[in-house]
Design a protein around this motif. Structure first.
Motif, PDB file in Angstrom:
ATOM      1  N   LEU A  22       2.268   0.081 -13.291  1.00  0.00           N
ATOM      2  CA  LEU A  22       2.440  -0.709 -12.075  1.00  0.00           C
ATOM      3  C   LEU A  22       3.774  -0.333 -11.448  1.00  0.00           C
ATOM      4  CD1 LEU A  22       1.114  -2.973 -10.353  1.00  0.00           C
ATOM      5  CD2 LEU A  22       2.594  -4.597 -11.563  1.00  0.00           C
ATOM      6  N   SER A  23       3.776  -0.255 -10.128  1.00  0.00           N
ATOM      7  CA  SER A  23       5.018  -0.048  -9.383  1.00  0.00           C
ATOM      8  C   SER A  23       4.802  -0.587  -7.972  1.00  0.00           C
ATOM      9  CB  SER A  23       5.384   1.432  -9.308  1.00  0.00           C
ATOM     10  OG  SER A  23       4.436   2.136  -8.513  1.00  0.00           O
ATOM     11  N   ARG A  24       5.886  -0.835  -7.277  1.00  0.00           N
ATOM     12  CA  ARG A  24       5.766  -1.321  -5.896  1.00  0.00           C
ATOM     13  C   ARG A  24       5.105  -0.286  -5.010  1.00  0.00           C
ATOM     14  NH1 ARG A  24      10.134  -5.495  -4.042  1.00  0.00           N
ATOM     15  NH2 ARG A  24       9.240  -6.240  -6.016  1.00  0.00           N
ATOM     16  N   THR A  25       5.415   0.976  -5.268  1.00  0.00           N
ATOM     17  CA  THR A  25       4.797   2.051  -4.480  1.00  0.00           C
ATOM     18  C   THR A  25       3.288   2.035  -4.653  1.00  0.00           C
ATOM     19  OG1 THR A  25       6.773   3.424  -4.729  1.00  0.00           O
ATOM     20  CG2 THR A  25       4.736   4.548  -4.123  1.00  0.00           C
ATOM     21  N   ARG A  26       2.830   1.842  -5.883  1.00  0.00           N
ATOM     22  CA  ARG A  26       1.387   1.802  -6.137  1.00  0.00           C
ATOM     23  C   ARG A  26       0.734   0.623  -5.422  1.00  0.00           C
ATOM     24  NH1 ARG A  26      -1.699   4.310  -9.862  1.00  0.00           N
ATOM     25  NH2 ARG A  26      -0.040   4.922 -11.298  1.00  0.00           N
ATOM     26  N   ILE A  27       1.438  -0.494  -5.393  1.00  0.00           N
ATOM     27  CA  ILE A  27       0.912  -1.696  -4.741  1.00  0.00           C
ATOM     28  C   ILE A  27       0.862  -1.502  -3.228  1.00  0.00           C
ATOM     29  CG2 ILE A  27       1.422  -4.120  -4.202  1.00  0.00           C
ATOM     30  CD1 ILE A  27       2.640  -4.303  -7.075  1.00  0.00           C
ATOM     31  N   GLU A  28       1.973  -1.053  -2.647  1.00  0.00           N
ATOM     32  CA  GLU A  28       2.101  -1.008  -1.189  1.00  0.00           C
ATOM     33  C   GLU A  28       1.329   0.143  -0.555  1.00  0.00           C
ATOM     34  OE1 GLU A  28       6.327  -1.088  -0.538  1.00  0.00           O
ATOM     35  OE2 GLU A  28       6.432  -3.285  -0.808  1.00  0.00           O
ATOM     36  N   SER A  29       1.060   1.183  -1.332  1.00  0.00           N
ATOM     37  CA  SER A  29       0.330   2.343  -0.789  1.00  0.00           C
ATOM     38  C   SER A  29      -1.165   2.109  -0.682  1.00  0.00           C
ATOM     39  CB  SER A  29       0.578   3.566  -1.676  1.00  0.00           C
ATOM     40  OG  SER A  29      -0.030   3.373  -2.952  1.00  0.00           O
ATOM     41  N   GLY A  30      -1.647   1.053  -1.345  1.00  0.00           N
ATOM     42  CA  GLY A  30      -3.088   0.805  -1.388  1.00  0.00           C
ATOM     43  C   GLY A  30      -3.773   1.488  -2.556  1.00  0.00           C
ATOM     44  N   ASN A  31      -2.990   2.190  -3.397  1.00  0.00           N
ATOM     45  CA  ASN A  31      -3.575   2.926  -4.514  1.00  0.00           C
ATOM     46  C   ASN A  31      -4.282   2.000  -5.499  1.00  0.00           C
ATOM     47  OD1 ASN A  31      -2.770   3.840  -7.594  1.00  0.00           O
ATOM     48  ND2 ASN A  31      -3.670   5.496  -6.392  1.00  0.00           N
ATOM     49  N   LEU A  32      -3.691   0.811  -5.743  1.00  0.00           N
ATOM     50  CA  LEU A  32      -4.295  -0.105  -6.709  1.00  0.00           C
ATOM     51  C   LEU A  32      -5.674  -0.563  -6.221  1.00  0.00           C
ATOM     52  CD1 LEU A  32      -3.493  -1.195  -9.441  1.00  0.00           C
ATOM     53  CD2 LEU A  32      -2.416  -3.160  -8.316  1.00  0.00           C
ATOM     54  N   GLN A  33      -5.764  -0.904  -4.936  1.00  0.00           N
ATOM     55  CA  GLN A  33      -7.071  -1.284  -4.382  1.00  0.00           C
ATOM     56  C   GLN A  33      -8.069  -0.135  -4.486  1.00  0.00           C
ATOM     57  OE1 GLN A  33      -4.073  -1.815  -2.941  1.00  0.00           O
ATOM     58  NE2 GLN A  33      -4.131  -3.557  -1.514  1.00  0.00           N
ATOM     59  N   GLN A  34      -7.583   1.085  -4.318  1.00  0.00           N
ATOM     60  CA  GLN A  34      -8.463   2.255  -4.394  1.00  0.00           C
ATOM     61  C   GLN A  34      -9.015   2.438  -5.813  1.00  0.00           C
ATOM     62  OE1 GLN A  34      -6.522   5.881  -3.198  1.00  0.00           O
ATOM     63  NE2 GLN A  34      -8.431   7.053  -3.154  1.00  0.00           N
TER      64      GLN A  34
END
Length: 369
Positions: A22-34
């Motif tokens: 987990l990281s803020r970049t992963r959250i804010e980039s939309g990667n987690l939703q992807q």
């Protein structure tokens, strides 16, 4: 967005796929939703090493650090990490709802420096739970001897718990006992059991790393034939223990009747560390109903590309016991191995946490001039 056939097959076989990152970049980039949409990811685990990697990045956390000003570094770390976990739990809200809170979970770990302090672990578990303030969060508590009563006490407050750093069957059995007793107390304390959750994080690949070194040192043909077998056998016997303990305990039957959910085995440390082994080894060889596999992204990508995902634990108990007997016959003590792995695991997380504090202090100094 198209679901991946290999991750879907693994999921259909009963494995909940969680991301071990987990990281803020992963959250804010939309990667987690992807990853939720395309690779069947239904949860996230974090640990001090993961946050060390995330918080080492210059940039993503600067705005929040500047907003906080010159706060104490411990307070800053808690704010940054709980913010990420809270935002991730919101992303997984629909997953949690659809699975009746079996999945959609995001874990955050207590300060690893408290691993041998029962009272302080219990206190911080409650602080983190209230700080994240989401029903699909989980608080990670290490399965040290001092951690066991903290697990029970935390569950008794209605707080969902991810028990981490489990290496041995003996300790896993104690963890199951701590969980059941905690749920009994939660029920007595009037908590709704239906949305409480718990997993028992049983570490896998590190067992092979340690045992294979001993087998190589032995050098015999018998030893060579056992390389790469200890970790999977150990985990499969943990699943056997999971099945047996929950089926046999009358306390659990009473709790389940009230809507309580079993503490599921979670396979952790599932990235392959030996290049001679399949990069899906610790996923494909541990597929069974009611388990979680938390994977680093590299392992998740390997599963998506060429994983099998077919059931692979049923019918393996006799073979797994035989592997353990053969190791013992060669003079290899699994207890000695797992005791050292637990101690090394705690020490490694403490080192990572020290780096977190250093990096965040540097960030505080940087954004405040």
């Amino acid at each position: 967005m198209v679901e991946n056939a290999n991750t879907q097959r693994t999921s259909d076989s009963g494995v909940s796929i969680w991301l071990d990152d987990l990281s803020r970049t992963r959250i804010e980039s939309g990667n987690l939703q992807q990853l939720i949409a395309e690779k069947n990811v239904v949860g996230v685990t974090t640990n001090p090493s993961i946050f060390q990697k995330a918080l080492h990045q210059v940039g993503p956390y600067d705005a929040q650090l500047k907003e906080m000003g010159r706060v104490n570094v411990e307070e800053a770390v808690q704010e940054l990490t709980t913010t990420d976990v809270r935002n991730a739990t919101d992303i997984f809200h629909d997953v949690a709802e659809k699975s009746d809170y079996v999945d959609g979970r995001v874990s955050i770990e207590v300060d690893p420096r408290l691993a041998h302090n029962t009272e302080e672990t219990e206190k911080q578990a409650e602080i983190l739970w209230k700080k994240v303030n989401r029903p699909n969060a989980m608080i990670k508590i290490p399965a040290t001897l001092e951690g066991l009563p903290a697990i029970t006490a935390t569950l008794a407050k209605g707080i969902s718990v991810n028990v981490t750093l489990i290496f041995s069957l003996e300790r896993y059995e104690q963890v199951i006992e701590a969980f059941i007793e905690g749920m009994v107390q939660a029920d007595q304390n009037g908590h709704d059991l239906k949305h409480m959750g718990s997993v028992a994080s049983f570490f896998v690949s590190r067992v092979d790393t340690a045992v294979d070194k001993l087998l190589e040192a032995n050098g015999s043909d018998e030893a060579k034939a056992l390389e790469g077998k200890a970790a999977v056998a150990n985990a499969r016997l943990a699943y056997e223990l999971f099945e047996r303990k929950f089926a046999a305990d009358p306390r659990w039957a009473a709790l389940e009747a009230k809507g309580a959910k079993k503490q599921r085995p979670l396979w952790a440390s599932t990235g392959t560390k030996n290049a001679a082994y399949s990069d899906c080894k610790y996923v494909d060889e541990l597929v069974a109903p009611h388990v979680v596999n938390t994977m680093p992204e590299k392992t998740l990508d390997a599963l998506a590309d060429h994983g099998n995902g077919a059931p692979s634990i049923e019918g393996t108990y006799e073979e797994s016991h035989k592997v353990m007997d053969q190791l013992s016959n060669l003079g290899i003590s699994i207890k000695d191995v797992t005791d050292k792995l637990e101690a090394d695991g705690v020490a490694a997380f403490i080192d990572s946490w020290s780096s977190v504090l250093t990096d965040v202090q540097a960030g505080i100094d940087r954004v405040n001039g």
